[in-house]
Design a protein around this motif. Structure first.
Motif, short mmCIF file in Angstrom:
data_model
loop_
_atom_site.label_atom_id
_atom_site.label_comp_id
_atom_site.label_asym_id
_atom_site.label_seq_id
_atom_site.Cartn_x
_atom_site.Cartn_y
_atom_site.Cartn_z
N LEU A 196 37.72 -43.14 25.76
CA LEU A 196 36.53 -43.91 26.60
C LEU A 196 35.14 -43.83 26.16
O LEU A 196 34.42 -44.69 26.45
CB LEU A 196 36.79 -43.45 28.27
CG LEU A 196 38.07 -43.84 28.93
CD1 LEU A 196 38.33 -43.23 30.05
CD2 LEU A 196 38.41 -45.40 28.60
N GLY A 197 34.77 -42.58 25.68
CA GLY A 197 33.32 -42.42 25.21
C GLY A 197 32.99 -43.22 24.02
O GLY A 197 31.97 -43.85 24.16
N THR A 198 33.95 -43.60 23.25
CA THR A 198 33.82 -44.35 22.00
C THR A 198 33.38 -45.79 22.62
O THR A 198 32.63 -46.50 21.99
CB THR A 198 35.05 -44.28 21.19
OG1 THR A 198 35.18 -43.00 20.67
CG2 THR A 198 34.69 -45.17 19.89
N LYS A 199 34.16 -46.48 23.51
CA LYS A 199 34.27 -47.73 23.96
C LYS A 199 32.88 -47.90 24.54
O LYS A 199 32.37 -48.90 24.71
CB LYS A 199 35.22 -47.97 25.06
CG LYS A 199 36.67 -48.00 24.36
CD LYS A 199 37.97 -48.26 25.18
CE LYS A 199 39.16 -48.38 24.52
NZ LYS A 199 40.33 -48.47 25.69
N THR A 200 32.41 -46.72 25.48
CA THR A 200 31.34 -46.82 26.27
C THR A 200 30.11 -46.95 25.14
O THR A 200 29.18 -47.71 25.50
CB THR A 200 30.98 -45.66 27.18
OG1 THR A 200 32.17 -45.75 28.03
CG2 THR A 200 29.69 -45.72 28.04
N LEU A 201 30.06 -46.13 24.18
CA LEU A 201 29.22 -46.30 23.03
C LEU A 201 29.11 -47.65 22.48
O LEU A 201 27.87 -48.12 22.19
CB LEU A 201 29.50 -44.93 22.01
CG LEU A 201 28.21 -44.88 21.07
CD1 LEU A 201 26.92 -44.68 21.84
CD2 LEU A 201 28.51 -43.78 20.24
N ALA A 202 30.14 -48.11 22.12
CA ALA A 202 30.16 -49.38 21.56
C ALA A 202 29.68 -50.33 22.26
O ALA A 202 28.92 -51.41 21.86
CB ALA A 202 31.63 -49.61 21.35
N ALA A 255 49.15 -28.59 29.27
CA ALA A 255 49.65 -29.53 28.51
C ALA A 255 48.66 -30.97 28.65
O ALA A 255 48.49 -31.59 27.66
CB ALA A 255 50.89 -30.04 28.75
N GLY A 256 48.14 -31.09 29.94
CA GLY A 256 47.41 -32.15 29.81
C GLY A 256 45.93 -32.10 29.47
O GLY A 256 45.36 -33.10 29.23
N THR A 257 45.49 -31.17 28.95
CA THR A 257 44.14 -30.84 28.36
C THR A 257 43.79 -31.57 27.37
O THR A 257 43.04 -32.21 27.14
CB THR A 257 43.77 -29.27 28.16
OG1 THR A 257 43.97 -28.49 29.34
CG2 THR A 257 42.54 -29.15 27.71
N ALA A 258 45.01 -31.65 26.26
CA ALA A 258 44.98 -32.45 25.15
C ALA A 258 44.82 -34.02 25.42
O ALA A 258 44.06 -34.78 24.85
CB ALA A 258 46.16 -32.19 24.29
N THR A 295 41.99 -38.86 25.92
CA THR A 295 41.35 -40.12 26.73
C THR A 295 39.68 -40.27 26.85
O THR A 295 39.10 -41.20 26.83
CB THR A 295 42.08 -40.01 28.22
OG1 THR A 295 43.50 -40.13 28.28
CG2 THR A 295 41.47 -41.31 29.02
N GLY A 296 39.14 -39.02 26.93
CA GLY A 296 37.87 -38.85 27.13
C GLY A 296 37.13 -39.35 25.78
O GLY A 296 36.12 -40.14 25.93
N SER A 297 37.72 -39.12 24.72
CA SER A 297 37.15 -39.34 23.49
C SER A 297 37.21 -41.10 23.15
O SER A 297 36.30 -41.61 22.76
CB SER A 297 37.83 -38.94 22.13
OG SER A 297 37.69 -37.48 22.35
#
Length: 285
Positions: A183-189, A171-174, A179-181
């Protein structure tokens, strides 16, 4: 909305399904792995967000190294918050959060300005606050060792632990992907803002922190809602869980609209709280 019909976690022992309580080695290994991974990836992250300013890479590396030492503390804090959510105790996490954030602010002022450590002081302040929060949660969880069946250490076969935890991991995979998406978006921004110059990245961070503050305020409803819904579903009271969900949607919508109106009305004053420079204030605007 009262939850007086909810069972008290202190009234009975919570069956333990963890074998890690009497096996600290895996936890220590996991923390060491986090620190090593953060150190290894620090150079790559610095290259990603470096805007070409020559003084930034050393400062960013220093910040990454200091913050990496607190990675296990963040994991402990997350586990501690989950434990008290499961016990339906929202007061303890609130007090720990308020105390450690107040300490964080005090250390920032002391180390960054009075002692002149700058970014290094900010990193030390953040890491110290996170470790103190982790220590507080460890102590609070230990006070609940009888309720949580942590002591004496549970003797659970490894295969049984794996069988019980597998549904949670699946269940934690989703959640990990979500969360990865984010954080990845914030890092890219942040990387894009850094390439536009110091003023842009500074204003970006101001607005990011205001956004985080607003999202945490709204998320406070989710914390209580997740616990109430889980408890009622566990008791087989689906109608009550649905009623709670509908009520939370109404409260969330009202709170979101209210915060949007307040933020829009006070937009002209927000930059003045963070800088007195006209140019940087215009960037925040």
């Amino acid at each position: 909305m009262k939850a007086t019909n909810l069972p008290s976690a202190a009234a009975h022992k919570v069956p333990s399904c963890s074998a890690s309580a009497d096996r600290p080695v895996p936890l220590v290994a996991a923390g060491a792995t986090q620190i090593a991974a953060a150190w290894q990836q620090a150079s790559g992250l610095v290259r990603l967000v470096n805007s070409g300013v020559s003084c930034l890479p050393p400062l960013l590396l220093l910040l990454c190294f200091c913050r990496a030492t607190a990675a296990p503390a963040v994991l402990l804090v997350t586990v501690g918050q989950g434990v008290f959510r499961g016990l339906q105790n929202m007061r303890a996490p609130l007090l720990v959060t308020l105390a450690t954030n107040a300490l964080h602010l005090a250390l920032d002022i002391l180390l960054m300005f009075h002692m002149g450590l700058g970014i290094k002081g900010a990193a030390i302040s953040t890491a110290s606050s996170e470790w103190l929060a982790a220590a507080a949660y460890c102590w609070l969880v230990w006070q609940k060792r009888d309720v949580l069946s942590l002591w004496p250490p549970p003797q659970v076969p490894v295969n049984e632990v794996r069988r019980r935890l597998m549904p949670f991991l699946q269940a934690g995979t989703a959640v990990v992907m979500r969360t990865g998406s984010l954080l990845g978006t914030k890092t890219l921004a942040t990387a894009v803002a850094a390439r536009l110059g110091p003023g842009s990245v500074a204003s970006h961070q101001v607005l990011m922190q205001l956004w985080v503050l607003s999202s945490m305020v709204v998320d406070s409803l989710a914390v209580s809602g997740q616990t109430l819904i889980a408890v009622n579903l566990g008791k087989g009271e689906a109608d009550t869980a649905r009623e709670i969900s509908e009520r939370l949607l109404q409260l969330g919508l009202g709170l979101g609209v209210g915060m949007a109106l307040v933020s829009g009305a006070s937009a002209a004053w927000w930059p003045q709280l963070f800088t007195t420079g006209a140019a940087w204030g215009a960037e925040v605007d």
